[in-house]
Enzyme design. Structure first.
Site, PDB file in Angstrom:
ATOM      1  N   LYS A 247     -42.196  27.629 -28.648  1.00 35.22           N
ATOM      2  CA  LYS A 247     -42.708  26.879 -29.800  1.00 35.22           C
ATOM      3  C   LYS A 247     -41.693  25.869 -30.326  1.00 35.22           C
ATOM      4  O   LYS A 247     -42.082  24.886 -30.964  1.00 35.22           O
ATOM      5  CB  LYS A 247     -43.170  27.839 -30.888  1.00 35.22           C
ATOM      6  N   ASP A 248     -40.423  26.084 -30.025  1.00 38.35           N
ATOM      7  CA  ASP A 248     -39.412  25.082 -30.398  1.00 38.35           C
ATOM      8  C   ASP A 248     -39.681  23.725 -29.749  1.00 38.35           C
ATOM      9  O   ASP A 248     -39.327  22.690 -30.313  1.00 38.35           O
ATOM     10  CB  ASP A 248     -38.013  25.535 -29.949  1.00 38.35           C
TER      11      ASP A 248
END
Ligand SMILES: *Cc1c(COP(=O)(O)O)cnc(C)c1O
Length: 478
Positions: free
Chosen positions: A116-117
């Site tokens: 998700k980064d």
């Protein structure tokens, strides 16, 4: 480039208008009016990947969808985001071979060790840019069971004009995840641990967002997985994976993606629609097999909370797949009226819809390349053990779901890339169960659990959460 809603609302919006938004006003999801085609430029994009790396590749793809940020600034935002210092390697998303034709694409070497980064770090920089341009502020309110909340906090920490209020179920995230979030001491980051389960957190966020007066006065926004900019950022790594696994632009590949809300794999669908030669997109689910059921049977049936299992790949524990409407809209030939009747009417009325008899359903596989499979706790343990024993590689539980399903769907003669969505340290308990030893801890994370923490524990009470926000966010002028 203009954006439309999957439910047919007539107006069209530009990228910066939808950047800070979630759902379209008619309840639909935003999609570009058409997908820019890159077929003829694939060789040129490969050159850019080779010479300029991930950041420049990201710029080339993003600029096809974003025409209301000046190019020089967009390029700067990409370069500021996708740096080896932030993502751990010069490739940003390195691909490694496990065995002949089977690859792992690492997406989880960013600040919170989950994929998700990849999108959220860009979102932080885009938000800061757009809020400064508008002279506005935003208070992001979210609910997390782990990965999303920490990725959002690490992306927004220290950013001007943004505050984060993140609710999470008290004591229910993994020890590592709690330490990751609660050790952030930045003034603009607020951790709110709710005495309840994840659903209670989501209900609170919904209740606050439905109070339109409060929402307006306090400029409440979200960063959930339906945000178009998040999805768009994820399109880039399908290109980067393709370029690493192939030498010639005539080659095809397949991807397997551990899936929950259908965000990650929907980005793969967009890449494929642009002309990236993806023969197959394989959806891997855990015991929460809403998506596998659809691709096998044509029935999309959302689950009630009693039917939603807590598993050892918790970031895929979903009752419905919130990005799925985007794909169904394309599958139905972009028929917004039909999409609306399925998602607004049928799901609301009966909790499922059935496309098995609709002529488009067969095209999910034949025309759009989709396949699916499911993996259980026992499969995860076996896959983690096998991958460690044969390749000396320790994978996390979600990636294990992906690898298990990928092995069942390998098209002969084509490279299969499995997206690695988190590092094993985030789910240490299950790794110990599988291997009898804890996973390695990446450098920089030593002593994380012992760091000072900033977290407010609260009962599952909407009014108390509102009062907390009101006390920590200045009331903005109307
Ligand atoms: C969020 C997440 C997923 C699921 O991704 P979707 O985009 O929701 O399908 C899978 N694995 C991990 C580790 C995640 O954090």
């Amino acid at each position: 480039m203009r954006y439309l809603s999957t439910r047919g609302r007539a107006d069209r919006k530009r990228f910066c208008e939808i950047l800070l938004e979630g759902l379209a006003p008619d309840g639909g999801l935003y999609l570009p009016e058409s997908y820019p085609k890159i077929d003829a430029r694939l060789g040129q994009l490969r050159q850019i990947w080779v010479s300029g790396g991930y950041a420049d590749l990201a710029f080339e793809i993003l600029k096809l969808y974003i025409d209301d940020i000046p190019e020089a600034q967009l390029r700067d935002l990409c370069r500021k985001t996708y740096r080896p210092q932030v993502f751990g390697t010069p490739e940003i998303v390195p691909v490694r071979q496990l065995e002949h034709g089977l690859y792992l694409q690492a997406l989880s070497n960013g600040p919170t060790l989950a994929f998700k980064d990849m999108a959220m770090q860009l979102l932080g920089n885009l938000f800061e840019y757009e809020l400064a341009r508008r002279g506005e502020e935003l208070n992001i309110l979210g609910a997390t069971s782990g990965d999303t909340g920490s990725a959002a906090e690490y992306a927004m920490r220290g950013k001007k004009g943004v505050r984060v209020f993140m609710t999470s179920p008290h004591g229910r995230m993994s020890a590592f995840q709690q330490a990751q979030m609660f050790s952030l001491l930045d003034e603009n980051i607020h951790n709110i641990a709710i005495e309840g389960v994840f659903d209670d957190c989501q209900d609170i966020v919904k209740a606050v967002s439905n109070d339109l007066e409060f929402k307006r006065c306090y400029k409440i926004g979200t960063v959930n997985s339906i945000n178009w900019a998040r999805l768009l950022a994820q399109v880039v790594y399908y290109f980067a994976g393709y370029f690493q696994a192939t030498r010639h632009d005539s080659e095809q590949v397949a991807f397997t993606v551990p899936s929950g809300n259908f965000g990650n794999i929907c980005a793969g669908h967009v890449a494929r629609m642009m002309g990236l030669p993806i023969a197959k997109l394989v959806v891997a689910t855990n015991e929460n097999d809403v998506l596998d059921e659809f691709f096998r049977t044509g029935v999309y049936r959302v689950r009630g909370s009693a039917d939603t299992h807590e598993t050892s790949s918790p970031s895929m524990d979903i009752s419905k797949a919130s990005n799925f409407e985007r794909f169904v809209f394309d599958l139905l030939g972009r028929d917004a009226a039909l999409t609306r009747s399925l998602f607004a009417d049928a799901l609301g009325r009966q909790g499922f819809f059935d496309l098995s008899a609709h002529p488009s359903f067969a095209q999910a596989a034949t025309r759009y390349g989709f396949a699916s499979g499911k993996s259980t706790h026992a499969d995860r343990l076996a896959t983690i053990r096998d991958t460690d024993a044969r390749f000396g590689v320790v994978i996390d539980t979600h990636t294990a779901d992906g690898l298990k399903v990928a092995r069942e769907h390998r098209p002969s003669g084509l490279p299969m890339l499995v997206l690695e969505t988190a590092l094993p340290i985030k789910f240490a308990q299950t790794i110990e169960e599988a291997l009898g030893r804890p996973p390695a801890r990446p450098s920089g994370f030593e002593g994380l659990e012992a760091k000072p923490r900033r977290v407010q524990v609260m009962p599952a009470d909407v009014e108390q959460v509102k009062a907390y926000i009101a006390a920590h966010a200045p009331l903005l002028p109307p």
